[in-house]
Design an enzyme around this catalytic site. Structure first.
Site: not given
Length: 320
Positions: A37-38, A42, A105, A108, A120, A151, A155
Protein backbone atom coordinates in the site's frame (compact mmCIF):
# COMPACT_ATOMS: atom_id res chain seq x y z
CA UNK A 1 1.55 -24.92 8.47
CA UNK A 2 5.30 -24.67 7.87
CA UNK A 3 6.38 -21.31 6.43
CA UNK A 4 7.91 -22.84 3.30
CA UNK A 5 4.71 -24.82 2.60
CA UNK A 6 2.34 -21.86 2.80
CA UNK A 7 0.88 -20.42 -0.39
CA UNK A 8 2.00 -16.82 -0.87
CA UNK A 9 -0.46 -14.08 -1.81
CA UNK A 10 0.16 -10.40 -2.60
CA UNK A 11 -2.68 -8.06 -1.61
CA UNK A 12 -2.41 -4.51 -2.93
CA UNK A 13 -4.36 -1.78 -1.15
CA UNK A 14 -3.74 -3.89 1.97
CA UNK A 15 -4.15 -1.02 4.45
CA UNK A 16 -7.50 0.02 2.97
CA UNK A 17 -10.97 -0.97 4.08
CA UNK A 18 -11.50 -4.06 1.91
CA UNK A 19 -7.81 -4.89 1.54
CA UNK A 20 -7.29 -5.13 5.30
CA UNK A 21 -10.26 -7.48 5.73
CA UNK A 22 -8.86 -9.63 2.91
CA UNK A 23 -5.48 -9.75 4.69
CA UNK A 24 -7.29 -11.03 7.79
CA UNK A 25 -9.14 -13.69 5.81
CA UNK A 26 -6.05 -15.06 4.07
CA UNK A 27 -4.08 -15.06 7.34
CA UNK A 28 -6.95 -17.11 8.84
CA UNK A 29 -6.68 -19.46 5.86
CA UNK A 30 -2.95 -19.90 6.71
CA UNK A 31 -1.48 -18.13 3.68
CA UNK A 32 1.70 -16.10 3.73
CA UNK A 33 0.29 -12.62 3.09
CA UNK A 34 2.34 -9.85 1.51
CA UNK A 35 0.54 -6.53 1.95
CA UNK A 36 1.34 -3.56 -0.28
CA UNK A 37 0.00 0.00 0.00
CA UNK A 38 1.25 3.53 -0.66
CA UNK A 39 -0.94 4.76 2.25
CA UNK A 40 -2.48 7.59 0.25
CA UNK A 41 -5.97 6.51 1.36
CA UNK A 42 -5.07 3.42 3.44
CA UNK A 43 -4.22 3.41 7.15
CA UNK A 44 -1.67 1.18 8.87
CA UNK A 45 -4.01 1.00 11.89
CA UNK A 46 -6.16 -1.37 9.82
CA UNK A 47 -3.39 -3.98 9.67
CA UNK A 48 -1.13 -3.20 12.65
CA UNK A 49 -2.49 -6.29 14.45
CA UNK A 50 -0.86 -8.43 11.73
CA UNK A 51 2.68 -7.02 11.96
CA UNK A 52 3.85 -9.40 14.70
CA UNK A 53 2.91 -12.46 12.61
CA UNK A 54 5.63 -14.43 10.83
CA UNK A 55 3.33 -15.06 7.84
CA UNK A 56 2.63 -11.36 7.19
CA UNK A 57 4.89 -8.77 5.62
CA UNK A 58 4.26 -5.26 4.37
CA UNK A 59 5.71 -3.16 1.55
CA UNK A 60 5.10 0.60 1.50
CA UNK A 61 4.96 0.97 -2.29
CA UNK A 62 2.98 2.59 -5.10
CA UNK A 63 1.97 -0.11 -7.60
CA UNK A 64 1.87 2.49 -10.40
CA UNK A 65 5.67 2.10 -10.29
CA UNK A 66 7.50 -1.14 -11.05
CA UNK A 67 6.48 -3.90 -8.59
CA UNK A 68 8.96 -6.54 -7.43
CA UNK A 69 8.23 -9.24 -4.88
CA UNK A 70 11.06 -11.69 -4.15
CA UNK A 71 10.41 -15.42 -4.03
CA UNK A 72 7.44 -17.49 -5.08
CA UNK A 73 4.04 -15.92 -5.54
CA UNK A 74 0.88 -17.98 -6.08
CA UNK A 75 -1.90 -15.37 -6.01
CA UNK A 76 -2.36 -11.61 -6.39
CA UNK A 77 -5.38 -9.55 -5.26
CA UNK A 78 -5.24 -6.08 -6.84
CA UNK A 79 -7.25 -3.81 -4.52
CA UNK A 80 -5.11 -0.68 -4.71
CA UNK A 81 -7.21 2.32 -5.74
CA UNK A 82 -9.02 5.27 -4.23
CA UNK A 83 -12.64 4.11 -4.00
CA UNK A 84 -14.69 7.07 -2.79
CA UNK A 85 -15.68 10.13 -4.86
CA UNK A 86 -13.97 12.46 -2.36
CA UNK A 87 -10.66 10.63 -2.91
CA UNK A 88 -10.72 10.18 -6.64
CA UNK A 89 -11.89 13.74 -7.29
CA UNK A 90 -8.98 14.95 -5.13
CA UNK A 91 -6.37 12.72 -6.81
CA UNK A 92 -7.78 12.02 -10.29
CA UNK A 93 -4.48 11.30 -12.05
CA UNK A 94 -3.27 8.85 -9.39
CA UNK A 95 -6.66 7.13 -9.66
CA UNK A 96 -6.23 6.70 -13.42
CA UNK A 97 -2.63 5.54 -12.98
CA UNK A 98 -3.36 2.84 -10.39
CA UNK A 99 -6.13 1.41 -12.58
CA UNK A 100 -3.97 1.44 -15.72
CA UNK A 101 -0.21 1.42 -14.97
CA UNK A 102 -0.75 -0.35 -11.63
CA UNK A 103 -2.86 -3.04 -13.24
CA UNK A 104 -0.31 -3.48 -16.04
CA UNK A 105 2.54 -3.84 -13.51
CA UNK A 106 0.64 -6.44 -11.47
CA UNK A 107 -0.46 -8.43 -14.52
CA UNK A 108 3.21 -8.48 -15.58
CA UNK A 109 4.21 -9.68 -12.11
CA UNK A 110 1.52 -12.39 -12.21
CA UNK A 111 2.81 -13.52 -15.61
CA UNK A 112 6.43 -13.68 -14.45
CA UNK A 113 5.50 -15.56 -11.25
CA UNK A 114 2.84 -17.74 -12.95
CA UNK A 115 0.40 -16.51 -10.31
CA UNK A 116 -3.38 -16.22 -10.51
CA UNK A 117 -4.59 -12.62 -10.22
CA UNK A 118 -7.97 -11.25 -9.14
CA UNK A 119 -8.64 -7.58 -9.86
CA UNK A 120 -11.12 -5.45 -7.92
CA UNK A 121 -13.46 -3.88 -10.41
CA UNK A 122 -16.60 -2.02 -9.43
CA UNK A 123 -20.29 -1.53 -10.07
CA UNK A 124 -19.20 1.93 -11.30
CA UNK A 125 -18.32 0.31 -14.66
CA UNK A 126 -22.10 0.39 -15.22
CA UNK A 127 -22.12 4.19 -14.75
CA UNK A 128 -25.61 5.65 -14.36
CA UNK A 129 -27.36 2.47 -15.53
CA UNK A 130 -30.29 2.37 -17.92
CA UNK A 131 -31.23 -1.17 -16.80
CA UNK A 132 -31.94 -2.60 -13.38
CA UNK A 133 -30.78 -4.85 -11.90
CA UNK A 134 -27.38 -4.72 -13.59
CA UNK A 135 -26.04 -8.03 -14.91
CA UNK A 136 -22.51 -8.68 -16.13
CA UNK A 137 -23.55 -8.50 -19.80
CA UNK A 138 -24.70 -4.87 -19.46
CA UNK A 139 -22.07 -2.55 -20.99
CA UNK A 140 -22.93 0.47 -18.90
CA UNK A 141 -23.75 4.15 -19.36
CA UNK A 142 -20.57 6.03 -18.43
CA UNK A 143 -19.55 9.63 -19.09
CA UNK A 144 -15.82 9.25 -19.86
CA UNK A 145 -15.06 12.97 -19.48
CA UNK A 146 -17.20 13.68 -16.39
CA UNK A 147 -15.62 14.04 -12.93
CA UNK A 148 -16.37 10.40 -12.04
CA UNK A 149 -14.87 9.17 -15.32
CA UNK A 150 -11.39 9.02 -13.76
CA UNK A 151 -12.55 6.12 -11.58
CA UNK A 152 -15.11 4.51 -13.89
CA UNK A 153 -12.83 4.46 -16.94
CA UNK A 154 -9.78 3.35 -14.94
CA UNK A 155 -11.75 0.31 -13.83
CA UNK A 156 -13.14 -0.35 -17.33
CA UNK A 157 -9.59 -0.20 -18.70
CA UNK A 158 -8.47 -2.49 -15.88
CA UNK A 159 -11.01 -5.10 -16.96
CA UNK A 160 -9.97 -4.81 -20.62
CA UNK A 161 -6.26 -5.14 -19.77
CA UNK A 162 -6.94 -8.11 -17.49
CA UNK A 163 -8.89 -9.94 -20.20
CA UNK A 164 -6.16 -9.14 -22.75
CA UNK A 165 -3.56 -10.82 -20.51
CA UNK A 166 -5.90 -13.76 -20.05
CA UNK A 167 -6.61 -14.17 -23.77
CA UNK A 168 -3.16 -13.34 -25.15
CA UNK A 169 -0.85 -14.76 -22.45
CA UNK A 170 -3.13 -17.44 -20.99
CA UNK A 171 -2.83 -15.81 -17.57
CA UNK A 172 -5.20 -17.05 -14.86
CA UNK A 173 -7.35 -14.00 -14.12
CA UNK A 174 -10.50 -13.23 -12.13
CA UNK A 175 -12.60 -10.02 -12.12
CA UNK A 176 -14.82 -9.04 -9.18
CA UNK A 177 -17.36 -6.26 -9.81
CA UNK A 178 -17.81 -4.98 -6.28
CA UNK A 179 -21.00 -3.21 -5.21
CA UNK A 180 -21.43 -0.83 -2.25
CA UNK A 181 -19.70 -2.52 0.69
CA UNK A 182 -19.77 -1.35 4.30
CA UNK A 183 -18.44 -2.36 7.70
CA UNK A 184 -15.75 -1.58 10.27
CA UNK A 185 -12.59 0.23 9.04
CA UNK A 186 -14.33 2.45 6.51
CA UNK A 187 -12.88 5.92 7.04
CA UNK A 188 -15.20 8.42 8.72
CA UNK A 189 -14.23 11.07 6.18
CA UNK A 190 -14.55 8.57 3.34
CA UNK A 191 -17.24 10.64 1.64
CA UNK A 192 -19.47 7.66 0.91
CA UNK A 193 -23.04 7.76 2.17
CA UNK A 194 -22.97 5.16 4.93
CA UNK A 195 -19.97 6.23 7.02
CA UNK A 196 -21.01 9.87 6.54
CA UNK A 197 -24.56 9.19 7.76
CA UNK A 198 -23.34 7.20 10.77
CA UNK A 199 -20.74 9.82 11.76
CA UNK A 200 -23.30 12.61 11.44
CA UNK A 201 -25.92 10.69 13.44
CA UNK A 202 -23.51 9.81 16.26
CA UNK A 203 -22.49 13.47 16.52
CA UNK A 204 -26.14 14.64 16.44
CA UNK A 205 -25.44 16.57 13.24
CA UNK A 206 -27.86 16.89 10.32
CA UNK A 207 -27.62 13.99 7.86
CA UNK A 208 -26.72 15.25 4.39
CA UNK A 209 -28.72 13.61 1.61
CA UNK A 210 -27.94 14.58 -1.99
CA UNK A 211 -30.75 15.28 -4.45
CA UNK A 212 -34.16 14.13 -3.26
CA UNK A 213 -32.68 10.94 -1.75
CA UNK A 214 -34.62 8.67 -4.07
CA UNK A 215 -31.46 7.37 -5.74
CA UNK A 216 -30.87 3.77 -4.67
CA UNK A 217 -27.91 1.73 -3.53
CA UNK A 218 -27.52 -1.94 -2.58
CA UNK A 219 -25.34 -2.35 0.50
CA UNK A 220 -23.40 -5.52 1.31
CA UNK A 221 -21.64 -6.20 4.62
CA UNK A 222 -17.88 -6.63 4.39
CA UNK A 223 -17.73 -10.28 5.55
CA UNK A 224 -20.12 -11.28 2.74
CA UNK A 225 -18.02 -9.35 0.22
CA UNK A 226 -14.81 -11.04 1.41
CA UNK A 227 -16.44 -14.48 1.15
CA UNK A 228 -17.57 -13.75 -2.42
CA UNK A 229 -14.08 -12.59 -3.43
CA UNK A 230 -12.49 -15.62 -1.76
CA UNK A 231 -14.74 -18.01 -3.67
CA UNK A 232 -14.21 -16.17 -6.95
CA UNK A 233 -10.41 -16.37 -6.62
CA UNK A 234 -10.61 -20.16 -6.31
CA UNK A 235 -13.27 -20.61 -8.99
CA UNK A 236 -12.58 -21.49 -12.63
CA UNK A 237 -14.43 -18.47 -14.04
CA UNK A 238 -12.47 -15.70 -15.80
CA UNK A 239 -15.21 -13.24 -16.81
CA UNK A 240 -16.52 -10.48 -14.49
CA UNK A 241 -18.78 -11.49 -11.59
CA UNK A 242 -20.99 -9.12 -9.58
CA UNK A 243 -20.38 -9.39 -5.84
CA UNK A 244 -23.09 -7.42 -4.08
CA UNK A 245 -26.40 -7.54 -2.28
CA UNK A 246 -29.57 -7.20 -4.40
CA UNK A 247 -31.41 -5.69 -1.39
CA UNK A 248 -31.95 -2.21 -2.88
CA UNK A 249 -33.00 0.86 -0.90
CA UNK A 250 -33.11 4.62 -1.32
CA UNK A 251 -30.49 6.78 0.36
CA UNK A 252 -33.28 8.70 2.10
CA UNK A 253 -34.57 5.47 3.66
CA UNK A 254 -31.02 4.53 4.64
CA UNK A 255 -30.56 7.90 6.38
CA UNK A 256 -33.83 7.38 8.30
CA UNK A 257 -32.78 3.85 9.30
CA UNK A 258 -29.42 5.06 10.65
CA UNK A 259 -31.11 7.82 12.70
CA UNK A 260 -33.36 5.14 14.19
CA UNK A 261 -30.57 2.62 14.89
CA UNK A 262 -28.32 5.24 16.54
CA UNK A 263 -31.16 6.82 18.52
CA UNK A 264 -30.00 10.15 17.14
CA UNK A 265 -31.98 13.39 17.20
CA UNK A 266 -30.45 14.40 13.84
CA UNK A 267 -32.55 15.87 11.07
CA UNK A 268 -32.15 15.22 7.33
CA UNK A 269 -31.05 18.06 5.07
CA UNK A 270 -30.83 18.00 1.28
CA UNK A 271 -27.94 19.15 -0.91
CA UNK A 272 -27.64 19.35 -4.73
CA UNK A 273 -26.93 16.04 -6.48
CA UNK A 274 -23.28 15.67 -7.65
CA UNK A 275 -22.61 15.41 -11.41
CA UNK A 276 -23.17 11.91 -12.90
CA UNK A 277 -24.30 10.48 -9.54
CA UNK A 278 -25.92 7.11 -10.38
CA UNK A 279 -29.68 7.01 -9.83
CA UNK A 280 -29.81 3.24 -9.34
CA UNK A 281 -27.46 0.55 -8.17
CA UNK A 282 -28.63 -3.04 -7.82
CA UNK A 283 -26.68 -6.16 -8.77
CA UNK A 284 -27.98 -9.21 -10.54
CA UNK A 285 -26.07 -11.92 -8.64
CA UNK A 286 -27.34 -14.94 -10.61
CA UNK A 287 -23.79 -15.74 -11.78
CA UNK A 288 -22.32 -15.59 -8.27
CA UNK A 289 -25.10 -17.85 -6.98
CA UNK A 290 -24.59 -20.38 -9.76
CA UNK A 291 -20.80 -20.34 -10.21
CA UNK A 292 -19.63 -19.56 -6.67
CA UNK A 293 -22.62 -20.99 -4.73
CA UNK A 294 -22.53 -17.66 -2.91
CA UNK A 295 -25.03 -15.10 -1.76
CA UNK A 296 -25.06 -12.58 1.12
CA UNK A 297 -25.95 -13.95 4.55
CA UNK A 298 -25.62 -10.89 6.82
CA UNK A 299 -28.76 -8.75 6.96
CA UNK A 300 -28.39 -5.01 6.46
CA UNK A 301 -29.61 -4.29 9.98
CA UNK A 302 -27.17 -6.77 11.55
CA UNK A 303 -24.31 -5.27 9.53
CA UNK A 304 -25.33 -1.72 10.41
CA UNK A 305 -25.39 -2.53 14.14
CA UNK A 306 -21.82 -3.88 13.95
CA UNK A 307 -20.66 -0.89 11.94
CA UNK A 308 -22.31 1.66 14.24
CA UNK A 309 -20.71 -0.06 17.27
CA UNK A 310 -17.30 0.26 15.57
CA UNK A 311 -17.76 4.00 14.97
CA UNK A 312 -19.11 4.56 18.50
CA UNK A 313 -15.93 2.99 19.85
CA UNK A 314 -13.84 5.24 17.60
CA UNK A 315 -15.60 8.35 18.85
CA UNK A 316 -15.29 7.27 22.48
CA UNK A 317 -11.57 6.55 22.13
CA UNK A 318 -11.05 9.57 19.83
CA UNK A 319 -8.98 7.14 17.73
CA UNK A 320 -9.81 8.51 14.27
Amino acid sequence: MQENKRKRILITGAAGFLGSHLCDRFIEEDFHVIGMDNLVTGDLKNIEHLFQLSNFEFYHHDVSKFVHVPGELHYILHFASPASPIDYLKIPIQTLKVGSLGTHNLLGLAKSKQARILVASTSEVYGDPLVSPQNEEYWGNVNPVGPRGVYDEAKRFQEAMTMAYHNFHGLETRIARIFNTFGPRMRLEDGRALPTFIAQALQQKDLTVFGDGRQTRSFIYVSDQVEGIFRLLFSDYCLPVNIGNPDEMSLLDMAKEIIELTGSSSKIVFEPLPIDDPKQRRPDISKAKKILEWEPTVSRQEGLKKTIAYYQELFESKNY
